[in-house]
Scaffold this motif. Sequence first.
Motif, mmCIF file in Angstrom:
data_model
loop_
_atom_site.group_PDB
_atom_site.id
_atom_site.type_symbol
_atom_site.label_atom_id
_atom_site.label_comp_id
_atom_site.label_asym_id
_atom_site.label_seq_id
_atom_site.Cartn_x
_atom_site.Cartn_y
_atom_site.Cartn_z
ATOM 1 N N THR A 193 35.705 45.467 33.925
ATOM 2 C CA THR A 193 36.066 45.641 32.480
ATOM 3 C C THR A 193 37.179 46.388 32.256
ATOM 4 O O THR A 193 37.778 47.136 33.038
ATOM 5 N N GLY A 194 37.845 46.003 31.191
ATOM 6 C CA GLY A 194 39.041 46.904 30.800
ATOM 7 C C GLY A 194 39.897 46.027 29.703
ATOM 8 O O GLY A 194 39.922 45.110 29.283
ATOM 9 N N GLY A 195 40.975 46.571 29.375
ATOM 10 C CA GLY A 195 41.959 46.283 28.439
ATOM 11 C C GLY A 195 42.580 44.890 29.013
ATOM 12 O O GLY A 195 43.051 45.022 30.075
ATOM 13 N N PRO A 196 43.470 44.466 28.029
ATOM 14 C CA PRO A 196 44.514 43.404 28.488
ATOM 15 C C PRO A 196 45.400 44.188 29.230
ATOM 16 O O PRO A 196 45.973 45.411 28.922
ATOM 17 N N GLY A 197 46.149 43.535 30.721
ATOM 18 C CA GLY A 197 46.862 44.074 31.473
ATOM 19 C C GLY A 197 46.562 45.308 32.393
ATOM 20 O O GLY A 197 47.340 45.925 32.964
ATOM 21 N N SER A 198 45.302 45.498 32.278
ATOM 22 C CA SER A 198 44.675 46.662 33.191
ATOM 23 C C SER A 198 44.503 46.337 34.621
ATOM 24 O O SER A 198 44.049 47.010 35.385
ATOM 25 N N GLY A 199 44.543 44.998 34.938
ATOM 26 C CA GLY A 199 44.735 44.603 36.412
ATOM 27 C C GLY A 199 43.431 43.970 36.925
ATOM 28 O O GLY A 199 43.158 43.600 38.074
ATOM 29 N N LYS A 200 42.563 43.652 36.005
ATOM 30 C CA LYS A 200 41.375 42.829 36.115
ATOM 31 C C LYS A 200 41.438 41.584 36.954
ATOM 32 O O LYS A 200 40.812 41.096 38.065
ATOM 33 N N SER A 201 42.445 40.788 36.524
ATOM 34 C CA SER A 201 42.763 39.472 37.237
ATOM 35 C C SER A 201 43.409 39.608 38.568
ATOM 36 O O SER A 201 43.124 38.889 39.401
ATOM 37 N N THR A 202 44.084 40.635 38.795
ATOM 38 C CA THR A 202 44.769 40.896 39.767
ATOM 39 C C THR A 202 43.836 41.334 41.133
ATOM 40 O O THR A 202 43.449 40.941 42.223
ATOM 41 N N ILE A 203 42.663 42.006 40.547
ATOM 42 C CA ILE A 203 41.418 42.647 41.340
ATOM 43 C C ILE A 203 40.584 41.339 41.700
ATOM 44 O O ILE A 203 40.241 41.166 42.929
ATOM 45 N N ILE A 204 40.313 40.444 40.648
ATOM 46 C CA ILE A 204 39.591 39.240 41.049
ATOM 47 C C ILE A 204 40.198 38.223 42.005
ATOM 48 O O ILE A 204 39.492 37.797 42.853
ATOM 49 N N ASP A 205 41.493 37.972 41.711
ATOM 50 C CA ASP A 205 42.322 37.171 42.594
ATOM 51 C C ASP A 205 42.286 37.790 44.257
ATOM 52 O O ASP A 205 42.080 36.938 45.215
ATOM 53 N N SER B 202 33.312 34.934 39.491
ATOM 54 C CA SER B 202 33.433 33.900 38.197
ATOM 55 C C SER B 202 34.647 34.431 37.425
ATOM 56 O O SER B 202 35.076 35.496 37.332
ATOM 57 N N LYS B 203 35.136 33.366 36.832
ATOM 58 C CA LYS B 203 36.586 33.724 36.013
ATOM 59 C C LYS B 203 36.011 34.334 34.590
ATOM 60 O O LYS B 203 34.925 34.052 34.101
ATOM 61 N N GLU B 204 36.853 34.794 34.073
ATOM 62 C CA GLU B 204 36.770 35.448 32.694
ATOM 63 C C GLU B 204 36.915 34.591 31.696
ATOM 64 O O GLU B 204 38.032 33.765 31.632
ATOM 65 N N ALA B 205 35.713 34.218 31.002
ATOM 66 C CA ALA B 205 35.857 33.326 29.853
ATOM 67 C C ALA B 205 36.956 33.471 28.962
ATOM 68 O O ALA B 205 37.470 32.338 28.489
#
Length: 67
Positions: free
Chosen positions: A12-24, A34-37
């Motif tokens: 979890t985290g706000g926009p731009g906090s790196g969630k997608s980078t970690i998931i990738d 799973s992708k963030e809906a």
Amino acid sequence: MSSAFQHRFILTGGPGSGKSTIIDTIIKRGFWCSKEAGRGVIQDQVNIGGDALPWANQTAFADLMLS
């Protein structure tokens, strides 16, 4: 299956906090994620000029997230 693969984690985290980078990065290392809906809903709405965005129309955004 080892017990290490039976754990589930939520990022979890706000926009731009790196969630997608970690998931990738996790996906590249062979783990299933799973992708963030919300990200898909936001991208679709921006592309079509829609207002079902968390900062514009929270009810419509929530409806799309749950559909």
